[in-house]
Design an enzyme around this catalytic site. Structure first.
Site, mmCIF file in Angstrom:
data_model
loop_
_atom_site.group_PDB
_atom_site.id
_atom_site.type_symbol
_atom_site.label_atom_id
_atom_site.label_comp_id
_atom_site.label_asym_id
_atom_site.label_seq_id
_atom_site.Cartn_x
_atom_site.Cartn_y
_atom_site.Cartn_z
ATOM 1 N N LEU A 175 0.732 -1.116 -0.189
ATOM 2 C CA LEU A 175 0.065 -0.222 0.126
ATOM 3 C C LEU A 175 0.824 1.161 0.020
ATOM 4 C CD1 LEU A 175 -2.490 -1.127 2.697
ATOM 5 C CD2 LEU A 175 -3.265 -0.950 0.244
ATOM 6 N N GLY A 188 6.131 4.026 4.864
ATOM 7 C CA GLY A 188 6.095 4.966 5.847
ATOM 8 C C GLY A 188 7.513 5.077 6.526
ATOM 9 N N PHE A 196 8.588 4.068 9.055
ATOM 10 C CA PHE A 196 9.021 2.865 9.833
ATOM 11 C C PHE A 196 8.946 1.617 8.934
ATOM 12 C CE2 PHE A 196 7.575 6.017 12.595
ATOM 13 C CZ PHE A 196 8.398 6.035 13.774
ATOM 14 N N PRO A 237 7.320 -0.577 5.019
ATOM 15 C CA PRO A 237 6.427 -0.658 4.242
ATOM 16 C C PRO A 237 4.990 -1.195 4.885
ATOM 17 C CG PRO A 237 7.882 -2.514 3.802
ATOM 18 C CD PRO A 237 8.553 -1.363 5.049
ATOM 19 N N VAL A 238 3.998 -0.764 4.122
ATOM 20 C CA VAL A 238 2.698 -1.440 4.605
ATOM 21 C C VAL A 238 2.218 -2.159 3.391
ATOM 22 C CG1 VAL A 238 0.386 -0.476 5.317
ATOM 23 C CG2 VAL A 238 2.483 0.629 5.870
ATOM 24 N N ASP A 274 5.315 12.694 13.540
ATOM 25 C CA ASP A 274 5.457 12.613 12.281
ATOM 26 C C ASP A 274 3.941 12.931 11.793
ATOM 27 O OD1 ASP A 274 6.692 12.668 9.709
ATOM 28 O OD2 ASP A 274 6.674 10.356 9.546
#
Ligand SMILES: *[C@@H]1O[C@H](CO)[C@@H](O)[C@H](O)[C@H]1NC(C)=O
Ligand SMILES: *[C@@H]1O[C@H](CO)[C@@H](O)[C@H](O)[C@H]1NC(C)=O
Ligand SMILES: *[C@@H]1O[C@H](CO)[C@@H](O)[C@H](O)[C@H]1NC(C)=O
Ligand SMILES: *[C@@H]1O[C@H](CO)[C@@H](O)[C@H](O)[C@H]1NC(C)=O
Ligand SMILES: *[C@@H]1O[C@H](CO)[C@@H](O)[C@H](O)[C@H]1NC(C)=O
Ligand SMILES: *[C@@H]1O[C@H](CO)[C@@H](O)[C@H](O)[C@H]1NC(C)=O
Ligand SMILES: *[C@@H]1O[C@H](CO)[C@@H](O)[C@H](O)[C@H]1NC(C)=O
Ligand SMILES: *[C@@H]1O[C@H](CO)[C@@H](O)[C@H](O)[C@H]1NC(C)=O
Ligand SMILES: *[C@@H]1O[C@H](CO)[C@@H](O)[C@H](O)[C@H]1NC(C)=O
Ligand SMILES: *[C@@H]1O[C@H](CO)[C@@H](O)[C@H](O)[C@H]1NC(C)=O
Ligand SMILES: *[C@@H]1O[C@H](CO)[C@@H](O)[C@H](O)[C@H]1NC(C)=O
Length: 822
Positions: free
Chosen positions: A513, A516, A518, A520-521, A631
């Site tokens: 998706l 970010g 921190f 990947p999503v 953030d």
């Protein structure tokens, strides 16, 4: 057939597309350059591109080329006769009955031809300029016998391949123009280093010398140059690399049917690689990347086993375990110093590997790749072979599958502050134990310090507690217990890696998706429910137990404006958080997308603003942990099916320890455009820094424009400065997103902007705290006047503002008098 037909075709084909067709097997079709003038002559066009004759820059020479339609200045993407210009206004393009497309000059000489030949008996030939900018010659209704995309010039368009076909031996690469006036091949090329079995890398080369190496492909982008590809999370592109025994290439496609969305990648005559996107309404080309960027981008600047770091002075150093050595004892020239091993290798059984993190991987020219080995197999394989100097898993999308083994020197490594990759370098046993001992000493010392501090802290806490107790006894209340009862006990399910892996189709790139700060999503389906899986990058520097504790704390956060955590997964190096899936993606996918922004009307936007404020209030005050988000930005606000905003990525900053002294911790930084001045300057972060980011976010929601990259024709202010000017000039309404002009509440609008401007003030003390922000947004009373926002404008601009007529010299007297709010 003759030119009559061709000319008849022209007005028609400019509207749709151009088809040059031989109607009977022996016909030849001709298109003439318009003899009457020397200007660009369009012989064909479609929605995005035109094919025709043109003269570049100040040149008088004429070329047959393809350019973007309606762009100014003219943007040529492909030239047929690069080296053989037409010197006058005569010129004819012919498609003959063999399938050869030729350019013929005034004396009837063929000066360029496609050299294509149709095979097969039933010849039905046509030439056509496709919407992609590809000029194709087709035989019959299917097979393409020639296409301009196989002959790249200086421009890489979506759909083109760069790479190599091992069967034909043909290599596809970009070559710069000689100059802006001369499209003949210049000195610079952009090409992939590909031999069979070698890992794909991208180089900018000057003649045969490498100028800049973009690093090996890491599954998403290029090692250490993560921004070199067009934004990988932008849904309008697909990017992929194809590797098989027949061919290896890298390509990107545009998924967008939006004819206003234009992108190109170009190598300039000066050797710069640029990625440019066209921005409406001015149809200007905006360059998002231009390489090389810095000193460390120069190929091999620090020599073998060197490591370049742009944050240190000097930039060059040696990898750990290596020291500068004189190559030639008799020479005094410092240039002959190179990095060499402190301790030579002996290939003994105790030899091992040291991990280097957040790096650009060394040149893979000396490396061998196999895709079916795990990182563990990779280490074993490297250890077994005494000439193996390092190993790594180059593909970050495969978890730990894939193995690169380096033989010989490690060249052109560099350190990145974020988004680099890991590799493991072979070191002598004594060297490794030395490094580990030093680490241990550092750890022991820090442990001692921490213990002393903890002890002091405990004593202090004990003391305070006693004091409180005394006071609460006086007031008859229990202060200590009062916070705990609002938290129920929540069980957070722990999922196995295999389950999550199955749910996300093995973390397939199709399920991705976005990416970010921190990690990947991925999207997945778990037990029938749609989920989003955040795969945390490995360098959190945190132990298992602490991680679990954090997760459990964060799972207790329950608020309708925070994304709900459904579970987590910890296994080996892998740490993942499982969230509910938000079908409407993130706020930025609406706000900053010309075609989608109108889907968010004013009342929704105002509700989103209030929702974010409430979510933030919960994080800052109502939850037990007092989380500073760090953030907050449009990309971290997700929207559910009712467009209710949900803050995501909260609490993650807590899980990641910051430690700048080691190269292996990815420092968690905010996002440019949203970070507050005190954080940018001194690294100080507080609740008020979130308030600052919130203010920026509100201005973006109202205006539909990004703070970062905001430009205005009248002044140099950023979005904050622009809003402030409008407030001073009493024209706040002008800030509103154009697509909302028809319907909005002037009262809510000015209230939001006013609060936002209070939030983005330079001084931390001036900014309101979160409860006040929530109160002001929902209330009706008058608001204090904001002071000049942070990151304002140059002094020169300041003067011109204070000289503006009709403006009170005292900022404090400004009010919202122009809008009547009842
Ligand atoms: C050539 O130019 C003339 C005048 O500019 C124009 O009327 C005519 O349509 C053009 N012919 C072609 C084939 O473009
Ligand atoms: C056509 O090309 C030939 C060979 O390149 C050249 O000698 C001749 O002068 C050209 N004629 C015109 C009219 O440009
Ligand atoms: C040539 O191709 C076009 C469509 O591509 C088709 O309509 C036409 O019938 C074909 N002609 C022959 C002779 O095959
Ligand atoms: C070409 O098009 C015709 C008619 O549309 C079709 O019958 C034929 O199968 C097509 N040929 C190929 C090779 O696709
Ligand atoms: C990286 O991994 C992904 C996912 O398995 C795969 O599709 C892709 O081909 C790999 N890329 C390379 C260069 O091996
Ligand atoms: C490679 O080429 C051969 C022959 O052209 C073909 O049979 C094979 O399917 C191709 N393999 C791939 C992976 O494209
Ligand atoms: C683009 O248009 C094609 C054909 O009309 C369609 O199949 C495709 O879904 C469209 N893609 C997008 C992203 O709208
Ligand atoms: C070492 O340096 C000296 C003096 O600069 C030079 O004469 C000699 O050729 C060099 N030796 C090598 C092996 O490069
Ligand atoms: C070599 O380095 C030393 C110390 O860094 C410096 O003093 C000397 O001037 C340098 N010599 C040359 C030729 O650059
Ligand atoms: C990996 O592939 C190579 C050949 O492609 C094969 O020889 C080797 O056995 C494979 N290794 C594993 C672990 O599957
Ligand atoms: C080590 O690897 C290199 C390169 O793959 C190979 O040529 C060499 O034979 C290997 N040596 C051993 C001992 O396996």
């Amino acid at each position: 057939m003759n030119m009559n037909l061709a000319i008849m075709l022209i007005p028609f084909t400019t509207l749709f597309f151009f088809i040059l067709r031989t109607c009977r097997s022996s016909d030849t079709i001709a298109l003439h350059q318009n003899v009457s003038d020397g200007h660009d002559t369009v012989v064909s066009g479609n929605a995005k591109f035109e094919l025709g004759f043109f003269s570049p820059g100040n040149s008088k020479n004429r070329y047959l080329g393809i350019w973007f339609k309606n762009t100014s200045p003219q943007t040529v993407v492909w030239v047929a006769n690069r080296e053989t210009p037409l010197t006058d206004n005569s010129g004819v393009v012919k498609l003959d009955n063999q399938g050869n497309l030729a350019l013929v000059n005034g004396s009837g000489k063929v000066i360029w031809s496609s050299n294509s030949l149709a095979s097969g008996a039933n010849i039905n030939l046509s030439a056509q300029l496709l919407d992609t900018g590809n000029l194709v010659i087709k035989n019959g209704n299917e097979s393409i016998i020639w296409q301009s995309f196989d002959y790249p010039g200086d421009t890489y368009l979506p759909g083109m391949k760069l790479g190599k076909n091992f069967i034909s031996g043909k290599e596809f690469y970009l070559t710069s123009w000689r100059s802006a006036d001369d499209p003949s091949p210049g000195e610079y090329t952009l090409r992939y280093s590909i031999d069979k079995g070698k890992y794909l890398q991208l180089y900018i080369m000057r003649s045969s010398a490498i100028e800049t190496r973009l690093g090996p492909y890491n599954g998403i982008s290029f090692s250490g140059r993560p921004n070199i590809t067009p934004d990988p999370t932008d849904p309008r592109y697909n990017m992929y690399m194809i590797v098989n025994q027949n061919e290896t290439y890298y390509t990107y496609t545009s998924n967008s049917n939006d004819t206003t969305f234009l992108i190109r990648i170009v190598v300039t005559p000066g050797g710069k690689l640029g990625i440019l996107q066209q921005k409406l309404p001015n149809r200007e080309w905006i360059e998002s990347v231009s390489l090389p960027v810095d000193y460390c981008d120069n190929y091999e600047v620090c020599g073998p086993y060197g490591s370049c770091n742009i944050a240190t002075s000097p930039n060059c150093g040696c990898l750990k375990g290596f020291v500068l050595k004189k190559l030639n004892e008799t020479s005094h020239d410092n240039d002959t110093n190179v990095c060499g091993r402190k301790v030579a290798l002996d290939c003994g059984p105790k030899e091992g590997f040291l991990r280097f993190s957040s790096m650009k991987l060394p040149d893979t020219i000396n490396a061998v790749f196999s895709d079916n080995m795990s990182l563990q197999d990779c280490e074993i394989a490297c250890k077994k072979n005494c000439s193996c100097t390092a190993y790594a898993n180059p593909n970050i999308t495969t978890g730990s599958m894939g193995c690169l083994l380096w033989f010989r020197d490690l060249i052109d490594a560099r350190v990145y502050s974020q988004n680099g990759q890991d590799f493991y370098v072979r070191l002598a046993a004594s060297e490794l134990s030395d490094i580990h001992r030093k680490k241990r000493v550092v750890m022991e010392v820090s442990f001692a310090i921490v213990s002393v501090l903890t002890l002091l802290g405990l004593l202090l806490a004990f003391y305070i507690r006693r004091k409180w107790k005394k006071r609460s006894e006086l007031h008859g209340k229990d202060y200590i217990g009062s916070n705990t009862n609002q938290m129920g006990s929540v069980a957070v399910p722990l999922f196995s890696l295999s389950k999550i892996s199955r749910a996300t189709n093995d973390f397939s790139i199709d399920n991705k998706l976005g990416e970010g700060g921190f990690g990947p999503v991925y999207k997945g389906v778990l037990e029938g429910q749609e989920i989003a899986v955040k795969r945390l990058s490995k360098s959190s520097g945190q132990g298992l137990v602490e991680f679990e504790n954090e997760v459990i704390c964060i799972a207790k956060f329950q608020h309708r404006n925070l994304v709900k955590l459904l579970g987590y997964c910890v296994q080996g190096d892998e740490k993942m958080l499982i969230y509910e899936y938000m079908p409407n993606k993130s706020l930025d996918s609406f706000l900053f997308d010309e075609s989608r922004k109108s889907l968010l009307d004013w009342s929704q936007r105002f509700q989103i603003i209030q929702g974010i404020a409430r979510g933030l209030l919960y994080l800052h005050q109502d939850s037990r942990l007092r989380v500073v988000h760090r953030d907050l930005k449009a990309g971290n606000i997700l929207l559910d099916h009712q467009m209710c905003p949900k803050i995501s990525d909260f609490g993650l900053a807590r899980m990641f320890k910051e430690n700048e002294s080691e190269a292996n911790t990815r420092r968690v930084v905010g996002t440019l455009g949203y970070i507050s001045p005190e954080y940018a300057a001194n690294g100080l972060f507080s609740l008020k820094s979130d308030v600052f980011s919130f203010g920026v976010l509100v201005l973006e929601i109202v205006s539909g424009k990004k703070n970062r990259g905001f430009v205005h024709e009248d002044h140099d202010c950023n979005l904050l400065g622009h809003a402030w000017r409008l407030l001073k000039e009493g024209k706040l309404i002008d800030l509103i997103d154009e697509c909302l002009r028809a319907s909005f509440s002037a009262c809510e609008l000015s209230r939001s902007v006013h609060v936002a401007l209070l939030c983005v003030q330079q001084r931390v003390e001036d900014r309101p705290n979160t409860p006040t922000v929530v109160g002001m947004l929902g209330g009706e009373g008058s608001l204090p006047s904001p002071k000049k926002p942070a990151f304002f404008i140059p002094e020169s601009e300041m003067n011109s503002i204070s000289n503006l007529p009709l403006i009170s010299s005292s900022v404090n007297e400004l009010t919202l008098s122009q809008v009547d709010c009842r």
